[in-house]
Write a protein that holds these residues in place. Structure first.
Motif, PDB file in Angstrom:
ATOM      1  N   TYR A   1     -43.718 -28.072   9.989  1.00  0.00           N
ATOM      2  CA  TYR A   1     -44.192 -27.626   8.808  1.00  0.00           C
ATOM      3  C   TYR A   1     -45.663 -27.714   8.322  1.00  0.00           C
ATOM      4  O   TYR A   1     -46.436 -27.000   7.810  1.00  0.00           O
ATOM      5  CB  TYR A   1     -43.288 -28.266   7.284  1.00  0.00           C
ATOM      6  CG  TYR A   1     -42.008 -27.691   7.261  1.00  0.00           C
ATOM      7  CD1 TYR A   1     -41.653 -26.464   7.503  1.00  0.00           C
ATOM      8  CD2 TYR A   1     -41.033 -28.701   6.628  1.00  0.00           C
ATOM      9  CE1 TYR A   1     -40.201 -26.221   7.759  1.00  0.00           C
ATOM     10  CE2 TYR A   1     -39.881 -28.476   6.622  1.00  0.00           C
ATOM     11  CZ  TYR A   1     -39.359 -27.071   6.850  1.00  0.00           C
ATOM     12  OH  TYR A   1     -38.048 -26.453   6.835  1.00  0.00           O
TER      13      TYR A   1
ATOM     14  N   ARG B   1     -35.208 -24.294   5.950  1.00  0.00           N
ATOM     15  CA  ARG B   1     -34.472 -25.445   5.204  1.00  0.00           C
ATOM     16  C   ARG B   1     -33.180 -25.643   5.449  1.00  0.00           C
ATOM     17  O   ARG B   1     -32.546 -26.844   5.742  1.00  0.00           O
ATOM     18  CB  ARG B   1     -34.801 -25.283   3.787  1.00  0.00           C
ATOM     19  CG  ARG B   1     -34.399 -26.474   2.775  1.00  0.00           C
ATOM     20  CD  ARG B   1     -34.835 -26.226   1.405  1.00  0.00           C
ATOM     21  NE  ARG B   1     -36.195 -25.946   1.295  1.00  0.00           N
ATOM     22  CZ  ARG B   1     -36.916 -26.597   0.586  1.00  0.00           C
ATOM     23  NH1 ARG B   1     -36.322 -27.559  -0.289  1.00  0.00           N
ATOM     24  NH2 ARG B   1     -38.080 -26.475   0.567  1.00  0.00           N
TER      25      ARG B   1
ATOM     26  N   HIS C   1     -31.177 -28.939   7.240  1.00  0.00           N
ATOM     27  CA  HIS C   1     -29.976 -29.903   6.916  1.00  0.00           C
ATOM     28  C   HIS C   1     -28.892 -29.629   7.860  1.00  0.00           C
ATOM     29  O   HIS C   1     -28.133 -30.542   8.053  1.00  0.00           O
ATOM     30  CB  HIS C   1     -29.543 -29.094   5.545  1.00  0.00           C
ATOM     31  CG  HIS C   1     -30.538 -29.575   4.252  1.00  0.00           C
ATOM     32  ND1 HIS C   1     -30.644 -30.928   3.716  1.00  0.00           N
ATOM     33  CD2 HIS C   1     -31.489 -28.743   3.677  1.00  0.00           C
ATOM     34  CE1 HIS C   1     -31.634 -30.742   3.032  1.00  0.00           C
ATOM     35  NE2 HIS C   1     -31.894 -29.566   3.020  1.00  0.00           N
TER      36      HIS C   1
END
Length: 122
Positions: free
Chosen positions: A52, A100, A104
């Motif tokens: 990121y 994202r 997870h």
């Protein structure tokens, strides 16, 4: 498996960092496997964070994520799709995936593996 808490579990005193040692302690991971379990979780979190961070430094005017992924994956599978069967199977998912959601999913996979260590007694 979902494991989220703001409380520090018993036995996690003096545990620095992201609290990963708190999680492996709370999950009942045998002491001999706690370093490996916490390391796997920390490496996943830091690896994603570094990706990121690199992305934040790209020129947003030139950053076409979908185009970049398509242009990177397609040459690998186009010339000889039999040579890269896994990439052929996941190419569309690679182009369309949600980072994202993948983060997870990685956490869930790691926590599931960590929880399995309890039964091994290693």
């Amino acid at each position: 498996m979902r494991y989220r808490t703001q409380e520090k579990p018993p036995g996690s005193e003096g545990c620095p960092g992201l609290g990963c040692c708190s999680f492996v302690t709370a999950l009942g991971v045998p002491e001999a496997a706690q370093f490996d379990a916490a390391s796997a979780l920390v490496h996943h979190v830091l690896g994603v964070a570094s990706q990121y961070d690199v992305g934040q430094n790209l020129d947003q005017a030139e950053a076409d994520r979908r185009g970049f992924i398509e242009s990177s994956a397609s040459p690998l599978v186009a010339p000889d799709s039999g040579q890269y069967p896994f990439l052929v199977r996941i190419e569309q998912q690679l182009v369309e995936h949600d980072d994202r959601q993948q983060f997870h999913a990685g956490i869930e996979i790691i926590l599931t593996g960590i929880a399995a260590l309890r039964g091994e007694g290693s």
